[in-house]
Design a protein around this motif. Structure first.
Motif, PDB file in Angstrom:
ATOM      1  N   SER A 156      27.288 -24.653  36.262  1.00 29.31           N
ATOM      2  CA  SER A 156      27.086 -25.152  34.911  1.00 29.31           C
ATOM      3  C   SER A 156      27.428 -24.086  33.893  1.00 29.31           C
ATOM      4  CB  SER A 156      25.624 -25.573  34.727  1.00 29.31           C
ATOM      5  OG  SER A 156      25.346 -25.759  33.372  1.00 29.31           O
ATOM      6  N   THR A 157      27.998 -24.504  32.804  1.00 25.73           N
ATOM      7  CA  THR A 157      28.309 -23.570  31.729  1.00 25.73           C
ATOM      8  C   THR A 157      27.164 -23.420  30.759  1.00 25.73           C
ATOM      9  OG1 THR A 157      29.240 -25.323  30.361  1.00 25.73           O
ATOM     10  CG2 THR A 157      30.741 -24.184  31.860  1.00 25.73           C
ATOM     11  N   GLY A 158      26.127 -24.300  30.853  1.00 28.72           N
ATOM     12  CA  GLY A 158      25.029 -24.238  29.911  1.00 28.72           C
ATOM     13  C   GLY A 158      25.397 -24.759  28.539  1.00 28.72           C
ATOM     14  N   ARG A 159      26.485 -25.542  28.409  1.00 24.77           N
ATOM     15  CA  ARG A 159      26.893 -26.059  27.108  1.00 24.77           C
ATOM     16  C   ARG A 159      25.887 -27.078  26.605  1.00 24.77           C
ATOM     17  NH1 ARG A 159      32.691 -28.158  28.576  1.00 24.77           N
ATOM     18  NH2 ARG A 159      31.379 -29.008  30.226  1.00 24.77           N
ATOM     19  N   SER A 160      25.761 -27.162  25.279  1.00 21.92           N
ATOM     20  CA  SER A 160      24.721 -27.982  24.691  1.00 21.92           C
ATOM     21  C   SER A 160      24.919 -29.465  24.960  1.00 21.92           C
ATOM     22  CB  SER A 160      24.648 -27.719  23.178  1.00 21.92           C
ATOM     23  OG  SER A 160      25.886 -28.018  22.571  1.00 21.92           O
ATOM     24  N   GLU A 161      26.184 -29.923  25.249  1.00 20.60           N
ATOM     25  CA  GLU A 161      26.373 -31.351  25.485  1.00 20.60           C
ATOM     26  C   GLU A 161      25.956 -31.766  26.891  1.00 20.60           C
ATOM     27  OE1 GLU A 161      30.581 -29.516  25.968  1.00 20.60           O
ATOM     28  OE2 GLU A 161      28.773 -29.211  24.753  1.00 20.60           O
ATOM     29  N   ASP A 162      25.738 -30.817  27.786  1.00 19.91           N
ATOM     30  CA  ASP A 162      25.279 -31.124  29.130  1.00 19.91           C
ATOM     31  C   ASP A 162      23.784 -31.432  29.108  1.00 19.91           C
ATOM     32  OD1 ASP A 162      27.815 -30.523  30.108  1.00 19.91           O
ATOM     33  OD2 ASP A 162      27.301 -28.428  30.455  1.00 19.91           O
ATOM     34  N   VAL A 163      23.356 -32.309  30.010  1.00 22.99           N
ATOM     35  CA  VAL A 163      21.921 -32.498  30.236  1.00 22.99           C
ATOM     36  C   VAL A 163      21.564 -31.677  31.461  1.00 22.99           C
ATOM     37  CG1 VAL A 163      20.070 -34.118  30.733  1.00 22.99           C
ATOM     38  CG2 VAL A 163      21.945 -34.799  29.224  1.00 22.99           C
ATOM     39  N   LEU A 193      11.987 -18.336  30.379  1.00 23.86           N
ATOM     40  CA  LEU A 193      12.987 -19.222  30.973  1.00 23.86           C
ATOM     41  C   LEU A 193      13.314 -18.707  32.371  1.00 23.86           C
ATOM     42  CD1 LEU A 193      14.878 -21.629  30.717  1.00 23.86           C
ATOM     43  CD2 LEU A 193      16.535 -20.128  29.575  1.00 23.86           C
ATOM     44  N   LEU A 194      12.932 -19.480  33.386  1.00 16.99           N
ATOM     45  CA  LEU A 194      13.125 -19.071  34.775  1.00 16.99           C
ATOM     46  C   LEU A 194      14.492 -19.473  35.307  1.00 16.99           C
ATOM     47  CD1 LEU A 194       9.679 -20.186  36.255  1.00 16.99           C
ATOM     48  CD2 LEU A 194      10.315 -17.902  35.427  1.00 16.99           C
ATOM     49  N   LEU A 195      14.827 -20.748  35.142  1.00 18.87           N
ATOM     50  CA  LEU A 195      16.055 -21.317  35.700  1.00 18.87           C
ATOM     51  C   LEU A 195      16.643 -22.298  34.697  1.00 18.87           C
ATOM     52  CD1 LEU A 195      14.636 -22.154  39.247  1.00 18.87           C
ATOM     53  CD2 LEU A 195      16.208 -20.279  38.729  1.00 18.87           C
ATOM     54  N   PHE A 196      17.969 -22.373  34.680  1.00 11.68           N
ATOM     55  CA  PHE A 196      18.656 -23.311  33.796  1.00 11.68           C
ATOM     56  C   PHE A 196      19.822 -23.901  34.575  1.00 11.68           C
ATOM     57  CE2 PHE A 196      21.527 -24.742  30.499  1.00 11.68           C
ATOM     58  CZ  PHE A 196      20.680 -25.254  29.526  1.00 11.68           C
ATOM     59  N   GLY A 197      19.581 -25.048  35.223  1.00 12.63           N
ATOM     60  CA  GLY A 197      20.607 -25.643  36.065  1.00 12.63           C
ATOM     61  C   GLY A 197      21.098 -24.648  37.099  1.00 12.63           C
ATOM     62  N   GLU A 198      22.422 -24.563  37.239  1.00 11.48           N
ATOM     63  CA  GLU A 198      23.037 -23.615  38.172  1.00 11.48           C
ATOM     64  C   GLU A 198      23.495 -22.343  37.469  1.00 11.48           C
ATOM     65  OE1 GLU A 198      23.346 -23.938  41.547  1.00 11.48           O
ATOM     66  OE2 GLU A 198      22.019 -25.651  41.244  1.00 11.48           O
ATOM     67  N   LEU A 199      23.097 -22.179  36.218  1.00 12.06           N
ATOM     68  CA  LEU A 199      23.570 -21.051  35.425  1.00 12.06           C
ATOM     69  C   LEU A 199      23.072 -19.722  35.981  1.00 12.06           C
ATOM     70  CD1 LEU A 199      25.002 -20.071  32.792  1.00 12.06           C
ATOM     71  CD2 LEU A 199      22.773 -20.280  31.669  1.00 12.06           C
ATOM     72  N   THR A 200      23.978 -18.760  36.079  1.00 12.14           N
ATOM     73  CA  THR A 200      23.619 -17.368  36.351  1.00 12.14           C
ATOM     74  C   THR A 200      24.267 -16.517  35.270  1.00 12.14           C
ATOM     75  OG1 THR A 200      25.513 -17.042  37.831  1.00 12.14           O
ATOM     76  CG2 THR A 200      23.437 -17.723  38.840  1.00 12.14           C
ATOM     77  N   THR A 201      23.458 -15.735  34.587  1.00 10.07           N
ATOM     78  CA  THR A 201      23.969 -14.880  33.524  1.00 10.07           C
ATOM     79  C   THR A 201      23.025 -13.709  33.344  1.00 10.07           C
ATOM     80  OG1 THR A 201      24.761 -14.834  31.224  1.00 10.07           O
ATOM     81  CG2 THR A 201      22.772 -16.105  31.655  1.00 10.07           C
ATOM     82  N   SER A 202      23.560 -12.594  32.886  1.00 10.05           N
ATOM     83  CA  SER A 202      22.745 -11.407  32.653  1.00 10.05           C
ATOM     84  C   SER A 202      23.223 -10.729  31.383  1.00 10.05           C
ATOM     85  CB  SER A 202      22.847 -10.439  33.839  1.00 10.05           C
ATOM     86  OG  SER A 202      22.079  -9.278  33.610  1.00 10.05           O
ATOM     87  N   GLY A 203      22.314 -10.556  30.446  1.00 16.67           N
ATOM     88  CA  GLY A 203      22.674  -9.930  29.183  1.00 16.67           C
ATOM     89  C   GLY A 203      21.446  -9.369  28.510  1.00 16.67           C
ATOM     90  N   PRO A 204      21.635  -8.713  27.367  1.00 16.37           N
ATOM     91  CA  PRO A 204      20.497  -8.095  26.676  1.00 16.37           C
ATOM     92  C   PRO A 204      19.479  -9.100  26.152  1.00 16.37           C
ATOM     93  CG  PRO A 204      22.499  -7.962  25.342  1.00 16.37           C
ATOM     94  CD  PRO A 204      22.913  -8.440  26.690  1.00 16.37           C
ATOM     95  N   ARG A 205      19.916 -10.319  25.842  1.00 20.27           N
ATOM     96  CA  ARG A 205      19.004 -11.328  25.305  1.00 20.27           C
ATOM     97  C   ARG A 205      18.563 -12.351  26.342  1.00 20.27           C
ATOM     98  NH1 ARG A 205      15.987 -11.612  21.086  1.00 20.27           N
ATOM     99  NH2 ARG A 205      16.520 -13.765  20.603  1.00 20.27           N
TER     100      ARG A 205
END
Length: 208
Positions: free
Chosen positions: A2-9, A119-131
């Protein structure tokens, strides 16, 4: 992925916690605020677990400020918001309930918190950043996260970990056989069943 885009549920999981004030009321209020927010619907809630506050490993040897036990749980959400937007909503709800993260993020021992929303999990999203880092970087180290999360989705494979929630919890329990390292969390105890603090309605779509 998943890209985590706002149009996705997407399905997201949020940890909730409090150890200051009327903890049960605060968790109920936070869950209600989330469920009322545009683009979010609360689908399910875990039981609430009670756990003792724990000093982080890097503060081993420091004195622990006197503070109450934590009430912890996990919410499953459906959302049309992006992951960063959902995180901002969580921070805003914390602020409404008196949480000041700037104070809590100091280098000293952790202070009591009116409200924690992670926020623990968001779909299949994996990301790592300062925020934003998803999955939550300490998800596999915390009983107070894995126990309630396992109530909701024991067989969910955590993105980037290659292990289910049930397997991560079993591994954490095996480590409990040995002396606990500094900063380790211990199993909590059940306090409040889900229907008594966050009754989900019928299957709903996120509000626009």
């Amino acid at each position: 992925m998943s890209t985590g885009r706002s149009e996705d549920v997407e399905t997201a999981f949020v940890a909730v916690g409090s150890n200051l004030g009327d903890r049960l009321r605060l968790l109920r209020s936070a869950a209600a605020d989330l469920d009322r927010a545009p683009g979010v619907a609360v689908e399910a809630c875990s039981s609430i677990w009670i756990t003792a506050p724990v000093l982080p490993a890097h503060l081993a040897g420091h004195s622990q400020p006197h503070q109450g036990e934590f009430y912890n749980g996990v919410l499953r959400l459906r959302t049309t918001r992006s992951a960063p937007d959902l995180l901002e909503l969580l921070l805003e709800i914390e602020r409404r309930h008196g949480r000041r993260r700037a104070e809590s993020a100091s280098s000293g021992p952790p202070r009591p918190r009116t409200l924690d929303l992670d926020l623990l999990l968001f779909g299949e999203l994996t990301t790592s950043g300062p925020r934003l880092t998803v999955p939550h970087p300490r998800l596999g180290e915390r009983h107070f996260v894995l126990e309630p999360l396992c109530e909701l989705v024991p067989d969910l494979v955590v993105p980037g970990r290659g292990a289910s929630v049930r397997d991560l919890l079993a591994a954490l329990r095996r480590r409990d056989v040995d002396p606990a390292p500094p900063g380790a969390s211990r199993p909590g105890r059940l306090k409040v069943p889900p229907e008594q603090w966050c009754p989900p309605g019928p299957a709903r779509s996120p509000k626009t």
